[in-house]
Structures are given as C-alpha cells and as structure tokens.
Scaffold this active site. Structure first.
Site, mmCIF file in Angstrom:
data_model
loop_
_atom_site.group_PDB
_atom_site.id
_atom_site.type_symbol
_atom_site.label_atom_id
_atom_site.label_comp_id
_atom_site.label_asym_id
_atom_site.label_seq_id
_atom_site.Cartn_x
_atom_site.Cartn_y
_atom_site.Cartn_z
ATOM 1 N NE ARG A 130 -2.075 -2.127 3.247
ATOM 2 C CZ ARG A 130 -2.468 -2.486 4.469
ATOM 3 N NH1 ARG A 130 -3.588 -2.006 4.949
ATOM 4 N NH2 ARG A 130 -1.732 -3.310 5.203
ATOM 5 C CB THR A 180 2.164 -11.090 11.950
ATOM 6 O OG1 THR A 180 0.806 -11.471 12.226
ATOM 7 C CG2 THR A 180 2.155 -9.783 11.183
ATOM 8 C CG ASP A 204 3.878 -1.620 10.230
ATOM 9 O OD1 ASP A 204 3.883 -2.032 11.403
ATOM 10 O OD2 ASP A 204 2.978 -1.902 9.411
ATOM 11 C CG ASN A 239 37.862 25.397 -6.989
ATOM 12 O OD1 ASN A 239 37.156 25.899 -7.871
ATOM 13 N ND2 ASN A 239 37.430 24.452 -6.191
HETATM 14 C C1 UD1 Z 1 -1.045 -6.075 12.207
HETATM 15 C C2 UD1 Z 1 -1.896 -6.900 13.180
HETATM 16 C C3 UD1 Z 1 -3.094 -6.059 13.622
HETATM 17 C C4 UD1 Z 1 -2.619 -4.794 14.273
HETATM 18 C C5 UD1 Z 1 -1.647 -4.022 13.363
HETATM 19 C C6 UD1 Z 1 -0.965 -2.916 14.144
HETATM 20 C C7 UD1 Z 1 -1.668 -9.243 12.546
HETATM 21 C C8 UD1 Z 1 -2.298 -10.405 11.839
HETATM 22 N N1 UD1 Z 1 -2.341 -8.106 12.515
HETATM 23 O O1 UD1 Z 1 -1.866 -5.797 11.088
HETATM 24 O O2 UD1 Z 1 -3.895 -6.790 14.547
HETATM 25 O O3 UD1 Z 1 -3.712 -3.971 14.630
HETATM 26 O O4 UD1 Z 1 -0.608 -4.892 12.863
HETATM 27 O O5 UD1 Z 1 -0.206 -2.097 13.329
HETATM 28 O O6 UD1 Z 1 -0.603 -9.398 13.097
HETATM 29 N N2 UD1 Z 1 5.247 -8.866 8.440
HETATM 30 C C9 UD1 Z 1 6.217 -9.828 8.263
HETATM 31 N N3 UD1 Z 1 5.884 -10.963 7.625
HETATM 32 C C10 UD1 Z 1 4.648 -11.221 7.166
HETATM 33 C C11 UD1 Z 1 3.652 -10.231 7.340
HETATM 34 C C12 UD1 Z 1 3.982 -9.073 7.996
HETATM 35 O O7 UD1 Z 1 7.360 -9.647 8.682
HETATM 36 O O8 UD1 Z 1 4.425 -12.311 6.589
HETATM 37 C C13 UD1 Z 1 5.618 -7.612 9.142
HETATM 38 C C14 UD1 Z 1 5.428 -6.388 8.296
HETATM 39 O O9 UD1 Z 1 6.641 -6.032 7.644
HETATM 40 C C15 UD1 Z 1 5.020 -5.325 9.312
HETATM 41 C C16 UD1 Z 1 4.404 -6.122 10.436
HETATM 42 O O10 UD1 Z 1 4.769 -7.473 10.243
HETATM 43 O O11 UD1 Z 1 6.153 -4.639 9.815
HETATM 44 C C17 UD1 Z 1 2.874 -6.018 10.440
HETATM 45 O O12 UD1 Z 1 2.389 -6.491 9.205
HETATM 46 P P1 UD1 Z 1 1.205 -5.751 8.438
HETATM 47 O O13 UD1 Z 1 0.942 -6.506 7.184
HETATM 48 O O14 UD1 Z 1 1.466 -4.325 8.346
HETATM 49 O O15 UD1 Z 1 0.004 -6.045 9.456
HETATM 50 P P2 UD1 Z 1 -1.309 -5.202 9.680
HETATM 51 O O16 UD1 Z 1 -2.303 -5.586 8.655
HETATM 52 O O17 UD1 Z 1 -0.996 -3.780 9.831
HETATM 53 CA CA CA Z 2 0.836 -2.578 9.667
#
Ligand code: UD1
Ligand code: CA
Length: 467
Positions: free
Chosen positions: A15, A78, A102, A385
């Site tokens: 995004r 995650t 993030d 220079n």
């Molecule tokens: C996640 C949470 C959500 C929370 C939010 C807070 C989960 C399923 N959801 O959602 O409940 O409210 O963060 O900001 O955890 N990442 C990896 N590997 C992956 C997927 C993600 O390392 O396979 C990392 C991303 O780089 C990021 C972080 O995990 O830094 C969160 O991932 P993101 O996809 O942004 O999760 P959200 O949808 O924001």
């Molecule tokens: Ca996020």
C-alpha cells in the site's frame, strides 16, 4: 528474567506503492525499523531478532550488527514471521517482546511499562492496545464480561459488532517465550487473508487458561501502524512534534514547531531560536544562543555559540562562535568558519577554512582555500579552483584585502596584509604587504559618448527603426 525481542520487518508494504521497502521509509530522517530497534534496545533486550524477507539485504545493511536475523522467505503472515525466529531463540527461557517494524511511534517508556506490567501480573501474554477514533484496518481487541482479553480479530475478519469495537491491537506484545512458540504451532491460516496471524496466539493462550493481559496506551498516537503514505505523513507529523517538544523542554525556542523539521540525532543548546521552515538533519549540533532560520537546511553541521544562520544551506560545515551567515549562503562539506566570521548573501564556500573575523559578505565562491584571519573578500571575488581536471588550493594570509570581482586562479598564494585590486585576475603569488593589480589600464576619451550615440541613432534611422 531474560528479555528478548522480535522485530517484524519482512513485509513488502504494497500500500506504500514504493520501490523502497516499507520499514525503510524514513520518519523524521530515520527508517521506521530504525526507530523500532532503537526503542527495543532501550528496553535492554539481550537478543534482538529482526525477521526480514522483502528487501532483506537492504534491511540487514541498515540495521547491521544491532540485530540477529531470521529470514522469512515467503510472507505468510505475522505468526509465520515470528515462527522464523524459533531456531534462534525458541529454546530460551524468558520474556519476548514482539513489535512490528511499521510502528515507529511506540516509545521506550511504553515498552518498559508494558514489560513491567507483564512481569507483575505473571501473564503469558500482554498486548499493547489503544482506543482509536477510527479503528479501521487494525485488529480489534475482544474483551469478555469481566474485561478480560478473549482474542484479537483482524479488521477483515470482523463481524459488524466486532468492527464497532474501538480498542485496537497496536501490534506490540510481551510473551512468555516458550508459550509463544508452542502456541504458534497451532495457528492456522483459516481466515479472510489466508495468513498465519500472530494475533491468534492471544486467543489460543486465553483458551488454554493462561493469563492474557492488556496494556492500554494513554496516547493512541503511539499505536499508529504505517501501511500507506497517509499514515506515513501522520507518523512524521507526530514524531516531529515529539522531537520538537524535547528541544523546547531543553530551553530551545521554536517559533512554529509545526513547521520546524528536526531529525532524531540533532542537538541544540538552550536559548537558541529556530525560525520556521528550518530543517536540521543527521548529526547536526547547534550551540546555545544561536538564531537559525528562517528556512535553513543544515546537514551534519556544527554551529558554535551565538551564531546566526539565515536562509542557509549547509552540509558538513563547522561554524565557529558568533558567526553571521546568510541570507542565502551555501556552505558545502569541508567548510570551517572561525570565530566571528561573516558569510553574506549568495556566497558559496566549499572545503575551505576561514579565519577569525574574516568577511566574505556578498556574491563570492571560495573553494579549496585556506583563508587567514581579518581578511576581507570583496563583492563578487572568487577562487578559480578547477581546471576541468584538478582542484587547486588558494591561500590568503591574515589581514589581506581582496578587491571586488577579483579572480584568484589557483594554485595561488596571497600574502598577509597584501592588497589585491578590484577586478584583478591573479595568476601569480603575491608577497606579504604587496599590492597586486592585474587588469588593463583605464582610458577616458572626452566627449566620445556623444559620438557613439549619434552613430547608433543614424543606423537605427537608416534601417527604418527595425534594427
Ligand atoms: C497487524 C496486526 C493487527 C494490528 C496491526 C498494528 C496481525 C495479523 N495483525 O496488522 O492486529 O492492529 O498490525 O499495526 O498481526 N510482516 C512480516 N511478515 C509477514 C507479514 C507481515 O514480517 O508475513 C511484518 C510487516 O513487515 C510489518 C508487520 O509485520 O512490519 C505487520 O504487518 P502488516 O501486514 O502491516 O500487518 P497489519 O495488517 O498492519
Ligand atoms: Ca501494519
């Protein structure tokens, strides 16, 4: 209790619509994942594991030795990301902080408070939560009748009732390390996004009868997760105000904090006044009682006590005490100004030292030069220079006077107390206290201006006024 941390930094961040991997996007000059790792480090975690995937090389390069690395080759969620740290820390006893790469605004004080609460309550898991006016996009915290945390439901999996919950998961957690990895084994990807959610661990531990605690943020702004450029802009704004408030608390006047951009590593002495539109970057360090701005842009620049820099761009410059720089000055790397130096309007200095009390007041270029003290460099005088291949040095001794519009063709030395006459092009050294004049002699032709005018007029008339 041993403290460990897992920083999730493998996602691509679709995004963001960017070539740059999400967690490397800077907030107030520092990549988001840098803010997160710095925060975690302050919580004295003995081991910090960064889970990397998208842009793994770039993230590793940025974080360097500050973390250990687990590679998540495919981004399956995650929960799957945390599992990648198992070979490194799965067997450890202790408490593990899991934090998203993030969420740059989560503060060290918050992490510490959360760690303490987790230990005090003997919890298996503690989740950081916040009440958001607009909870869209975040996981919702579902609580039972006694207020106990039951589970976290992702936005895309919410029922209408769950979607109405305003308490969200900030993406920061404390876990008992062993219980975390055990619970992760039973996480499935049976959900709207087909991902292995870390958030499911909360419900799993709760169902096992383990204690799950929540730590509610007083300031929901700390919970911002940066998924797109709108959130990035908001994180930048909030971080900016946080940094600025610290400087204000230390006795710095910011005329308009909303329009003053100071990166995290910058130091500023008390009673310094910073005017709007000023950007202070990198390792810039400003002494006390200075006036900076409006609209100055300083990178890795040191400014001595009591100096004034108006509309100045400086990169890698060292400015002494009580200097006056600008308006509209450009100080490039290697600039060193002594005490009470004046650098005026439309002056560029590069790789040059200028001694105490010297003045370069207007329209000059001074590059690759060593200028003594008490020197005056007249309007428009420059050092030449560069010959297209080589850079050469100009030396100007103490108290020398360089007349307006002089060209000093380097390599060249102007002795102490020497006088270079205005308009001279100097190609040979000038000894101490000598006067150098290098321009053609003036010839005045009495009344000749009238002749010139008459001739011009007749040419115009012959051509019918069209020339
Ligand atoms: C996640 C949470 C959500 C929370 C939010 C807070 C989960 C399923 N959801 O959602 O409940 O409210 O963060 O900001 O955890 N990442 C990896 N590997 C992956 C997927 C993600 O390392 O396979 C990392 C991303 O780089 C990021 C972080 O995990 O830094 C969160 O991932 P993101 O996809 O942004 O999760 P959200 O949808 O924001
Ligand atoms: Ca996020």
């Amino acid at each position: 209790m041993k403290r460990m941390a897992i920083v999730l930094a493998a996602g691509q961040g679709k995004r963001m619509k960017s070539k740059l991997y999400k967690v490397l996007h800077p907030v107030c000059g520092k990549p988001m994942v840098g803010h997160v790792v710095d925060t975690v480090r302050q919580a004295s975690c003995e081991r910090i594991v960064a889970v990397v995937g998208h842009g793994a090389e770039a993230v590793r390069e940025f974080l360097g030795e500050s973390a250990e690395y687990a590679l998540q080759a495919e981004q399956l969620g995650t929960g799957h990301a945390v599992s990648q740290a198992k070979p490194l820390i799965g067997a450890e006893e202790g408490v593990t902080l899991v934090i998203c790469g993030d969420t740059p605004l989560v503060s060290a004080a918050t992490v510490e408070a959360m760690m303490k609460q987790h230990a005090l309550e003997g919890a298996a898991a503690t989740v950081l939560t916040a009440k958001m006016a607009d909870p869209a996009g975040y996981g919702r915290v579902v609580r039972g009748t006694d207020g106990e945390v039951l589970r976290i439901v992702e936005h895309k999996d919410c029922s209408p009732e769950e979607a109405a919950i305003d308490e969200i998961n900030a993406g920061t957690y404390c876990f008992d390390n062993r219980l975390l990895f055990e619970a992760l084994d039973s996480v499935t990807n049976d959900n709207a996004q087909g991902e292995y959610y870390l958030t499911d661990v909360i419900g799993i531990l709760q169902k096992q009868g383990k204690r799950v605690s929540a730590c509610l943020l007083r300031d929901p702004a700390e919970a911002i997760g940066v998924n797109d450029r709108m959130a990035l802009g908001e994180a930048e704004r909030l971080m900016r105000l946080r940094i600025n408030a610290e400087h204000q608390a230390n006795g710095v006047t910011l005329i308009d904090p909303a329009h003053t951009y100071i990166e995290t590593g910058v130091t500023i002495g008390s009673d310094t006044v910073v005017y709007p539109g000023t950007i202070l970057r990198g390792r810039t360090s400003i002494g006390p009682s200075c006036v900076i701005g409006p609209s100055s842009d300083l990178t890795d620049t040191v400014v001595g006590t009591g100096s004034t820099l108006r509309q100045t761009v400086a990169d890698g410059a060292v400015i002494g005490e009580e200097c006056a720089v600008g308006p509209f000055a450009y100080l490039r790397p290697g600039t060193k100004l002594g005490r009470q130096v004046k650098v005026g309007d439309f002056v560029e200095i590069k790789n040059a030292s200028i001694g105490e009390g010297s003045k370069v007041p207007h329209l000059s270029y001074v590059g690759d030069a060593i200028v003594g003290s008490g020197v005056n460099i007249g309007c428009g005088a420059i050092t030449a220079n560069y010959d297209g291949y080589n850079k050469s040095v100009t030396e100007i001794g103490d108290n020398a006077f360089i007349g307006s519009n002089a060209n000093l063709i380097a390599p060249v030395k102007i002795g102490s107390g020497a006088y270079v006459v205005a308009g001279s092009t100097i190609t040979h050294n000038v000894d101490d206290n000598d006067l150098a004049i290098a321009r053609s002699r003036q010839v005045n032709k009495p009344g000749y201006a009238e002749k010139i005018r008459a001739r011009a007029k007749s040419i115009k008339e012959k051509s019918g006024g069209n020339s």
